[in-house]
Design a protein around this motif. Structure first.
Motif, PDB file in Angstrom:
ATOM      1  N   GLU A  37      51.856  -3.259 100.003  1.00 17.42           N
ATOM      2  CA  GLU A  37      51.554  -3.214  98.569  1.00 17.42           C
ATOM      3  C   GLU A  37      50.156  -4.049  98.241  1.00 17.42           C
ATOM      4  OE1 GLU A  37      54.834  -2.644  96.049  1.00 17.42           O
ATOM      5  OE2 GLU A  37      53.798  -3.703  94.532  1.00 17.42           O
ATOM      6  N   GLY A  38      49.170  -3.569  97.977  1.00 17.49           N
ATOM      7  CA  GLY A  38      47.954  -4.178  97.698  1.00 17.49           C
ATOM      8  C   GLY A  38      47.295  -4.807  98.936  1.00 17.49           C
ATOM      9  N   VAL A  39      47.506  -4.333  99.874  1.00 15.70           N
ATOM     10  CA  VAL A  39      47.028  -5.139 101.306  1.00 15.70           C
ATOM     11  C   VAL A  39      45.334  -5.247 101.485  1.00 15.70           C
ATOM     12  CG1 VAL A  39      47.078  -3.199 102.789  1.00 15.70           C
ATOM     13  CG2 VAL A  39      47.439  -5.444 103.594  1.00 15.70           C
ATOM     14  N   ILE A  40      44.867  -4.208 100.693  1.00 12.40           N
ATOM     15  CA  ILE A  40      43.453  -4.118 101.031  1.00 12.40           C
ATOM     16  C   ILE A  40      42.861  -5.220 100.259  1.00 12.40           C
ATOM     17  CG2 ILE A  40      41.176  -2.933 100.450  1.00 12.40           C
ATOM     18  CD1 ILE A  40      42.787  -0.273 100.598  1.00 12.40           C
ATOM     19  N   LYS A  41      43.196  -5.380  98.786  1.00 12.15           N
ATOM     20  CA  LYS A  41      42.563  -6.579  98.001  1.00 12.15           C
ATOM     21  C   LYS A  41      43.049  -7.741  98.215  1.00 12.15           C
ATOM     22  CE  LYS A  41      41.185  -6.794  93.325  1.00 12.15           C
ATOM     23  NZ  LYS A  41      41.444  -6.276  91.914  1.00 12.15           N
ATOM     24  N   TYR A  42      44.377  -7.829  98.731  1.00  8.23           N
ATOM     25  CA  TYR A  42      45.116  -9.165  99.171  1.00  8.23           C
ATOM     26  C   TYR A  42      44.456  -9.564 100.245  1.00  8.23           C
ATOM     27  CZ  TYR A  42      47.652 -13.158  97.927  1.00  8.23           C
ATOM     28  OH  TYR A  42      47.915 -14.773  97.725  1.00  8.23           O
ATOM     29  N   GLY A  43      44.475  -8.626 101.291  1.00  5.32           N
ATOM     30  CA  GLY A  43      43.922  -9.299 102.730  1.00  5.32           C
ATOM     31  C   GLY A  43      42.546  -9.695 102.519  1.00  5.32           C
ATOM     32  N   ARG A  44      41.602  -9.365 101.448  1.00  2.00           N
ATOM     33  CA  ARG A  44      40.256  -9.905 101.217  1.00  2.00           C
ATOM     34  C   ARG A  44      40.607 -11.281 100.723  1.00  2.00           C
ATOM     35  NH1 ARG A  44      35.550  -7.565 102.775  1.00  2.00           N
ATOM     36  NH2 ARG A  44      34.632  -8.124 100.701  1.00  2.00           N
ATOM     37  N   LYS A  45      41.630 -11.422  99.951  1.00  2.00           N
ATOM     38  CA  LYS A  45      41.865 -12.846  99.197  1.00  2.00           C
ATOM     39  C   LYS A  45      42.418 -13.661 100.353  1.00  2.00           C
ATOM     40  CE  LYS A  45      43.729 -13.801  94.877  1.00  2.00           C
ATOM     41  NZ  LYS A  45      44.843 -13.365  93.791  1.00  2.00           N
ATOM     42  N   LEU A  46      43.118 -13.257 101.282  1.00  2.00           N
ATOM     43  CA  LEU A  46      43.657 -14.335 102.330  1.00  2.00           C
ATOM     44  C   LEU A  46      42.442 -14.619 103.417  1.00  2.00           C
ATOM     45  CD1 LEU A  46      46.731 -12.289 103.904  1.00  2.00           C
ATOM     46  CD2 LEU A  46      46.730 -14.549 102.596  1.00  2.00           C
ATOM     47  N   ILE A  47      41.545 -13.733 103.323  1.00  2.00           N
ATOM     48  CA  ILE A  47      40.374 -13.722 104.205  1.00  2.00           C
ATOM     49  C   ILE A  47      39.360 -14.933 103.687  1.00  2.00           C
ATOM     50  CG2 ILE A  47      38.114 -12.800 104.957  1.00  2.00           C
ATOM     51  CD1 ILE A  47      39.866 -10.416 105.861  1.00  2.00           C
ATOM     52  N   GLY A  48      39.073 -14.833 102.387  1.00  2.00           N
ATOM     53  CA  GLY A  48      38.128 -15.408 101.817  1.00  2.00           C
ATOM     54  C   GLY A  48      36.811 -15.097 101.709  1.00  2.00           C
ATOM     55  N   ALA A  49      35.965 -15.869 101.010  1.00  2.00           N
ATOM     56  CA  ALA A  49      34.446 -15.352 100.623  1.00  2.00           C
ATOM     57  C   ALA A  49      33.714 -15.246 101.811  1.00  2.00           C
ATOM     58  CB  ALA A  49      33.724 -16.361  99.779  1.00  2.00           C
ATOM     59  N   THR A  50      32.884 -14.353 102.034  1.00  2.00           N
ATOM     60  CA  THR A  50      31.938 -13.811 103.142  1.00  2.00           C
ATOM     61  C   THR A  50      31.379 -15.189 103.735  1.00  2.00           C
ATOM     62  OG1 THR A  50      31.556 -11.645 102.106  1.00  2.00           O
ATOM     63  CG2 THR A  50      29.961 -12.348 104.060  1.00  2.00           C
ATOM     64  N   ASP A  51      30.833 -16.050 103.086  1.00  2.00           N
ATOM     65  CA  ASP A  51      30.172 -17.416 103.472  1.00  2.00           C
ATOM     66  C   ASP A  51      31.250 -18.502 103.244  1.00  2.00           C
ATOM     67  OD1 ASP A  51      28.852 -19.561 103.902  1.00  2.00           O
ATOM     68  OD2 ASP A  51      27.432 -19.346 102.236  1.00  2.00           O
ATOM     69  N   PRO A  52      31.546 -18.959 104.537  1.00  2.00           N
ATOM     70  CA  PRO A  52      32.783 -19.957 104.802  1.00  2.00           C
ATOM     71  C   PRO A  52      32.363 -21.280 103.814  1.00  2.00           C
ATOM     72  CG  PRO A  52      32.511 -18.945 106.924  1.00  2.00           C
ATOM     73  CD  PRO A  52      31.319 -18.444 105.908  1.00  2.00           C
ATOM     74  N   GLN A  53      31.221 -21.240 103.562  1.00  2.00           N
ATOM     75  CA  GLN A  53      30.756 -22.568 102.932  1.00  2.00           C
ATOM     76  C   GLN A  53      31.205 -22.349 101.346  1.00  2.00           C
ATOM     77  OE1 GLN A  53      29.302 -25.350 103.590  1.00  2.00           O
ATOM     78  NE2 GLN A  53      28.745 -24.779 105.769  1.00  2.00           N
ATOM     79  N   LYS A  54      31.567 -21.052 101.190  1.00  2.00           N
ATOM     80  CA  LYS A  54      32.093 -20.837  99.698  1.00  2.00           C
ATOM     81  C   LYS A  54      33.396 -20.234  99.407  1.00  2.00           C
ATOM     82  CE  LYS A  54      27.446 -19.418  98.156  1.00  2.00           C
ATOM     83  NZ  LYS A  54      26.358 -18.522  98.751  1.00  2.00           N
ATOM     84  N   SER A  55      34.089 -20.271 100.748  1.00  2.00           N
ATOM     85  CA  SER A  55      35.320 -19.711 100.599  1.00  2.00           C
ATOM     86  C   SER A  55      36.350 -20.945 100.441  1.00  2.00           C
ATOM     87  CB  SER A  55      35.784 -19.088 101.986  1.00  2.00           C
ATOM     88  OG  SER A  55      35.019 -18.948 103.100  1.00  2.00           O
ATOM     89  N   GLU A  56      37.127 -20.770  99.434  1.00  2.00           N
ATOM     90  CA  GLU A  56      38.340 -21.824  99.302  1.00  2.00           C
ATOM     91  C   GLU A  56      39.125 -22.089 100.362  1.00  2.00           C
ATOM     92  OE1 GLU A  56      38.434 -22.964  96.248  1.00  2.00           O
ATOM     93  OE2 GLU A  56      36.665 -21.680  95.572  1.00  2.00           O
ATOM     94  N   PRO A  57      39.543 -23.465 100.329  1.00  2.00           N
ATOM     95  CA  PRO A  57      40.550 -24.123 101.347  1.00  2.00           C
ATOM     96  C   PRO A  57      41.827 -23.292 101.038  1.00  2.00           C
ATOM     97  CG  PRO A  57      39.523 -25.661 100.005  1.00  2.00           C
ATOM     98  CD  PRO A  57      38.872 -24.670  99.435  1.00  2.00           C
ATOM     99  N   GLY A  58      42.208 -23.133 102.324  1.00  2.00           N
ATOM    100  CA  GLY A  58      43.583 -22.253 102.073  1.00  2.00           C
ATOM    101  C   GLY A  58      43.390 -20.666 102.670  1.00  2.00           C
ATOM    102  N   THR A  59      42.075 -20.263 102.401  1.00  2.00           N
ATOM    103  CA  THR A  59      41.754 -19.114 102.978  1.00  2.00           C
ATOM    104  C   THR A  59      41.327 -19.231 104.595  1.00  2.00           C
ATOM    105  OG1 THR A  59      39.549 -19.260 102.396  1.00  2.00           O
ATOM    106  CG2 THR A  59      40.717 -18.368 100.838  1.00  2.00           C
ATOM    107  N   ILE A  60      41.464 -17.996 104.957  1.00  2.00           N
ATOM    108  CA  ILE A  60      41.103 -17.809 106.605  1.00  2.00           C
ATOM    109  C   ILE A  60      39.837 -18.358 106.972  1.00  2.00           C
ATOM    110  CG2 ILE A  60      40.873 -16.464 108.688  1.00  2.00           C
ATOM    111  CD1 ILE A  60      43.129 -14.837 107.461  1.00  2.00           C
ATOM    112  N   ARG A  61      38.897 -18.047 106.253  1.00  2.98           N
ATOM    113  CA  ARG A  61      37.379 -18.587 106.586  1.00  2.98           C
ATOM    114  C   ARG A  61      37.368 -19.870 105.810  1.00  2.98           C
ATOM    115  NH1 ARG A  61      34.767 -13.014 104.363  1.00  2.98           N
ATOM    116  NH2 ARG A  61      34.387 -11.698 106.663  1.00  2.98           N
ATOM    117  N   GLY A  62      37.842 -20.127 104.843  1.00  2.00           N
ATOM    118  CA  GLY A  62      37.646 -21.717 104.163  1.00  2.00           C
ATOM    119  C   GLY A  62      38.200 -22.666 105.091  1.00  2.00           C
ATOM    120  N   ASP A  63      39.432 -22.372 105.648  1.00  2.00           N
ATOM    121  CA  ASP A  63      40.070 -23.140 106.715  1.00  2.00           C
ATOM    122  C   ASP A  63      39.653 -23.274 107.983  1.00  2.00           C
ATOM    123  OD1 ASP A  63      41.659 -23.826 104.759  1.00  2.00           O
ATOM    124  OD2 ASP A  63      43.663 -22.674 105.312  1.00  2.00           O
ATOM    125  N   LEU A  64      39.180 -22.046 108.530  1.00  2.03           N
ATOM    126  CA  LEU A  64      38.614 -22.002 109.812  1.00  2.03           C
ATOM    127  C   LEU A  64      37.253 -21.769 110.361  1.00  2.03           C
ATOM    128  CD1 LEU A  64      41.859 -19.687 110.635  1.00  2.03           C
ATOM    129  CD2 LEU A  64      41.767 -22.371 110.839  1.00  2.03           C
TER     130      LEU A  64
END
Ligand code: RTP
Length: 155
Positions: free
Chosen positions: A85-112
């Motif tokens: 349920e909601g996997v498209i939008k929430y998947g993007r949330k788990l991933i984080g913003a395109t630019d890792p400099q702008k992705s929040e900590p706790g997201t995949i790109r933010g953390d990694l």
């Protein structure tokens, strides 16, 4: 919530060559899995340049298109379909913003990840692209339908 919707939303998620080389496969899968989403297709492939261009056709006019397609076809990619349920939008949330400099900590790109050209993961950005990308990367028979027992504790 009791029961189980047979026609659950699906999204295409890919761990790009940098994520595979950095040994982040299990870390990334684990985040989707623990959330309660269901893995319904998975394979590791080295896409051709032509295939990469098909995947990123929307970005044809962008200056980074050629480099991006070279990069995607430079090594193994882990292609997956996740369902829930909601996997498209929430998947993007788990991933984080395109630019890792702008992705929040706790997201995949933010953390990694650190830079936009090496942001380790791709996720479909809407229902239409999800459908198109799943069809591009997988044959229908590669998608598995099954009930996850843990779903009764999730939904
Ligand atoms: P994705 O599709 O990979 O999840 O990324 P996205 O929607 O968040 O970003 P999009 O704008 O569709 O860009 C696709 C991928 O192109 C690379 N990119 N490089 N300025 C640059 O060098 C630049 N901008 C984007 C990134 O790898 C991005 O994920």
């Amino acid at each position: 919530q009791e029961g189980y919707a047979a026609e659950m939303e699906r999204t295409f998620i890919a761990i790009k060559p940098d994520g595979v080389q950095r040994a982040l496969i299990s870390e990334i899968i684990s985040r989707f899995e623990r959330k309660g989403f269901k893995l319904v297709a998975i394979k590791i492939v080295i896409p051709s340049k032509d295939f990469a261009e098909k995947h990123y056709h929307d970005l044809k006019e962008r200056p980074f298109f050629n480099g991006l397609c070279d990069f995607l076809s430079s090594g193994p990619v882990l292609a997956m379909v996740w369902e829930g349920e909601g996997v498209i939008k929430y998947g993007r949330k788990l991933i984080g913003a395109t630019d890792p400099q702008k992705s929040e900590p706790g997201t995949i790109r933010g953390d990694l990840a650190v830079v936009v050209g090496r942001n380790i993961i791709h996720g479909s950005d809407g229902p239409e692209t999800a459908k198109d990308e799943i069809n591009l990367w997988f044959k229908p028979e590669e998608l598995v339908t099954y009930a996850l027992n843990a779903e009764k504790w999730t939904y």
